[in-house]
Every structure is written in structure tokens, then in C-alpha cells.
Write an enzyme that holds these catalytic residues in place. Structure first.
Site, PDB file in Angstrom:
ATOM      1  N   GLU A  30       0.902  -1.275   0.100  1.00 55.91           N
ATOM      2  CA  GLU A  30      -0.068  -0.204  -0.115  1.00 55.91           C
ATOM      3  C   GLU A  30       0.936   1.216   0.043  1.00 55.91           C
ATOM      4  O   GLU A  30       1.803   1.106   0.530  1.00 55.91           O
ATOM      5  CB  GLU A  30      -0.713  -0.110   1.141  1.00 55.91           C
ATOM      6  CG  GLU A  30      -2.273  -0.428   0.886  1.00 55.91           C
ATOM      7  CD  GLU A  30      -3.199   0.749   0.169  1.00 55.91           C
ATOM      8  OE1 GLU A  30      -2.506   1.595  -0.583  1.00 55.91           O
ATOM      9  OE2 GLU A  30      -4.243   0.744   0.548  1.00 55.91           O
ATOM     10  N   ASP A  31       0.263   2.372  -0.788  1.00 57.64           N
ATOM     11  CA  ASP A  31       1.185   3.522  -0.647  1.00 57.64           C
ATOM     12  C   ASP A  31       0.955   4.295   0.509  1.00 57.64           C
ATOM     13  O   ASP A  31       1.996   4.627   1.127  1.00 57.64           O
ATOM     14  CB  ASP A  31       0.540   4.247  -2.007  1.00 57.64           C
ATOM     15  CG  ASP A  31      -0.847   4.461  -2.034  1.00 57.64           C
ATOM     16  OD1 ASP A  31      -1.644   3.899  -1.091  1.00 57.64           O
ATOM     17  OD2 ASP A  31      -1.338   5.154  -3.212  1.00 57.64           O
TER      18      ASP A  31
ATOM     19  N   ARG B 243       2.587  11.887  -9.618  1.00 56.36           N
ATOM     20  CA  ARG B 243       3.219  10.542  -9.316  1.00 56.36           C
ATOM     21  C   ARG B 243       4.624  10.450  -9.549  1.00 56.36           C
ATOM     22  O   ARG B 243       5.218   9.714  -8.828  1.00 56.36           O
ATOM     23  CB  ARG B 243       2.325   9.400 -10.030  1.00 56.36           C
ATOM     24  CG  ARG B 243       0.739   9.469  -9.905  1.00 56.36           C
ATOM     25  CD  ARG B 243       0.099   8.092 -10.362  1.00 56.36           C
ATOM     26  NE  ARG B 243      -1.215   8.166 -10.584  1.00 56.36           N
ATOM     27  CZ  ARG B 243      -2.341   7.944  -9.625  1.00 56.36           C
ATOM     28  NH1 ARG B 243      -1.664   7.385  -8.350  1.00 56.36           N
ATOM     29  NH2 ARG B 243      -3.566   7.839  -9.728  1.00 56.36           N
TER      30      ARG B 243
ATOM     31  N   ASP C 182      -4.629   6.389   5.587  1.00 52.23           N
ATOM     32  CA  ASP C 182      -5.174   7.509   6.075  1.00 52.23           C
ATOM     33  C   ASP C 182      -6.233   7.002   7.139  1.00 52.23           C
ATOM     34  O   ASP C 182      -5.692   6.799   8.491  1.00 52.23           O
ATOM     35  CB  ASP C 182      -5.474   8.621   5.223  1.00 52.23           C
ATOM     36  CG  ASP C 182      -6.027   9.711   5.806  1.00 52.23           C
ATOM     37  OD1 ASP C 182      -6.000   9.968   6.924  1.00 52.23           O
ATOM     38  OD2 ASP C 182      -6.653  10.618   4.895  1.00 52.23           O
TER      39      ASP C 182
HETATM   40  P1  5GP Z   1      -8.064   5.880   3.649  1.00 52.04           P
HETATM   41  O1  5GP Z   1      -9.060   5.018   3.185  1.00 52.04           O
HETATM   42  O2  5GP Z   1      -6.828   4.930   4.421  1.00 52.04           O
HETATM   43  O3  5GP Z   1      -8.517   7.196   4.426  1.00 52.04           O
HETATM   44  O4  5GP Z   1      -7.351   6.577   2.347  1.00 52.04           O
HETATM   45  C1  5GP Z   1      -6.473   5.527   1.589  1.00 52.04           C
HETATM   46  C2  5GP Z   1      -6.404   6.070   0.148  1.00 52.04           C
HETATM   47  O5  5GP Z   1      -6.464   7.388   0.071  1.00 52.04           O
HETATM   48  C3  5GP Z   1      -5.006   5.720  -0.295  1.00 52.04           C
HETATM   49  O6  5GP Z   1      -4.788   4.740  -0.774  1.00 52.04           O
HETATM   50  C4  5GP Z   1      -4.808   6.992  -1.216  1.00 52.04           C
HETATM   51  O7  5GP Z   1      -5.522   6.403  -2.659  1.00 52.04           O
HETATM   52  C5  5GP Z   1      -5.677   7.879  -0.481  1.00 52.04           C
HETATM   53  N1  5GP Z   1      -5.086   9.039   0.231  1.00 52.04           N
HETATM   54  C6  5GP Z   1      -5.003   9.149   1.701  1.00 52.04           C
HETATM   55  N2  5GP Z   1      -4.358   9.976   1.865  1.00 52.04           N
HETATM   56  C7  5GP Z   1      -3.698  10.599   0.843  1.00 52.04           C
HETATM   57  C8  5GP Z   1      -2.655  11.557   0.634  1.00 52.04           C
HETATM   58  O8  5GP Z   1      -2.044  12.228   1.427  1.00 52.04           O
HETATM   59  N3  5GP Z   1      -2.296  11.849  -0.633  1.00 52.04           N
HETATM   60  C9  5GP Z   1      -2.768  11.132  -1.723  1.00 52.04           C
HETATM   61  N4  5GP Z   1      -2.513  11.381  -2.899  1.00 52.04           N
HETATM   62  N5  5GP Z   1      -3.792  10.117  -1.630  1.00 52.04           N
HETATM   63  C10 5GP Z   1      -4.109   9.877  -0.358  1.00 52.04           C
END
Ligand code: 5GP
Length: 184
Positions: A107-108, A173, A111
Site C-alpha cells: 500500500e502507498d 506521481r 489515512d
Molecule cells: P483511507 O481509506 O486510509 O482514508 O485512504 C486511503 C487512500 O486514500 C490511499 O490509498 C490513497 O489513494 C488516498 N490517500 C490518502 N491520503 C492521501 C494523501 O495524503 N495523498 C494522496 N495523494 N492520496 C491519499
């Protein structure tokens, strides 16, 4: 096309460097060593969550000294431009059967953890021998939905970031560093 200045240098939406390229590469080497040790004698299956993790995947893949196999998933999560809602749709599913496999989700960024939680539930029912997560970036803060993360690169402040695979509307990216995004 050539020259020493980059269009990114003058982009007013780009803020400070949050994780510099050298730190990324040093940490990925460490993560690769840990995975190589933990999965010794196995051929783990790396599941890359497109698109954001594609650059991380290509670097961590080469930092692991094992016969790794790869598969890709694409998800689209509903929400605003910078916040996910937790409602996730699988746009591209895996091609490889997970039964009995040692799966590592690459995973990148995590959040809220909602996207990853959804994915892990979806993968766990396919009876892998093990299911772990390797996340490059995790946002600071109390997360009600945060799944167990076996491997984590960096914990970063709770701000929107771009670069090293992470985008805004498909841009940034290919930035080599992770930087704060000021345009949100
Ligand atoms: P979560 O479901 O954990 O809130 O969010 C996960 C997804 O939201 C990540 O896989 C990514 O695609 C996007 N995301 C969350 N935070 C960031 C951020 O700071 N920058 C970017 N570009 N994408 C984010």
C-alpha cells in the site's frame, strides 16, 4: 525537454518535502531486508493496490531477495478529492488464486484505514496462508479503522501529500520525493 529546472520547482501547489528520496530508498532497503528474512523459504505474493503503490512496489520488489510473485488490484473509493468515504469499489480484481498463499498487500498510504480494511476483508475470505500489509506511509493520529500493519515505512503528519506514486487528479506521481500538497 532538457535542462536543470523542473516544472515542479515553480509549482505553487507543492509544499515542503515530507519524505526525501534518499530516505525513501534507505527505508525501502530496510523493509526489503525484513521481508526477505520473514518469508525465507517462501514465494510470497505481493498484491499491489493501483495506482498509487506502483512506484513503491517496483522499488520494494527489487529490495526483496526471494522468488516473489505479483498481482494487481484497482479500487476506486468514493469521497472528496482528498478524503475517502470508506465505500470502495473493486475496479480490477486479482488474477491469481490466493488459496494457501503468503500474501503481502503493498500500500502507498493509509489515512483513515477504511480502504485497507475493506480490502483485507475481501482478501481474507480467499483463504490465504497468511495476509500482511506493507504500507509506505501512515498518517499520524488515532485511527478507529486502522488494521494491523506488519511493515510501515514512515509515519507522517496528517496532511495531504503527493509524489512517489501519490497523485492529485493523476499528476505528481513521478515526483521523486513525497511533498506536501498545498492546493487542497
Ligand atoms: P483511507 O481509506 O486510509 O482514508 O485512504 C486511503 C487512500 O486514500 C490511499 O490509498 C490513497 O489513494 C488516498 N490517500 C490518502 N491520503 C492521501 C494523501 O495524503 N495523498 C494522496 N495523494 N492520496 C491519499
Amino acid at each position: 525537454m532538457s535542462g536543470t529546472t523542473s516544472p515542479f520547482d515553480e509549482d505553487p501547489d507543492l509544499g515542503e518535502v515530507v519524505v526525501a528520496r534518499d530516505d525513501l530508498h534507505a527505508k525501502i532497503a530496510e523493509l526489503g531486508t525484513a521481508i526477505t528474512r520473514d518469508y525465507a523459504g517462501e514465494a510470497p505474493l505481493f498484491v499491489c493496490v493501483l495506482k498509487g503503490a506502483f512506484i513503491f512496489l517496483s522499488d520494494i520488489a527489487r529490495a526483496v531477495d526471494l522468488p516473489v510473485e505479483f498481482d494487481f488490484m484497482a479500487v476506486s473509493s468514493y469521497g472528496t478529492a482528498t478524503k475517502t468515504s470508506g465505500i470502495v469499489r473493486i475496479v480490477k480484481d486479482l488474477d491469481i488464486d490466493l488459496t494457501g498463499r503468503h500474501v503481502v498487500v503493498i500500500e502507498d498510504i493509509v489515512d483513515s484505514g477504511l480502504t485497507l480494511n475493506y480490502l483485507l476483508k475481501h482478501l481474507a475470505v480467499r483463504q490465504p496462508a497468511s495476509l500482511e500489509v506493507c504500507a509506505l506511509l501512515v498518517k499520524e493520529g488515532e485511527r478507529r479503522h486502522m488494521p494491523d500493519l506488519r511493515y510501515v515505512g514512515f509515519t507522517i503528519p496528517d496532511e495531504f501529500v503527493v509524489g512517489y506514486g501519490l497523485d492529485v487528479a493523476e499528476r505528481y506521481r513521478n515526483l521523486p520525493d513525497v511533498r506536501r500538497y498545498r492546493g487542497a
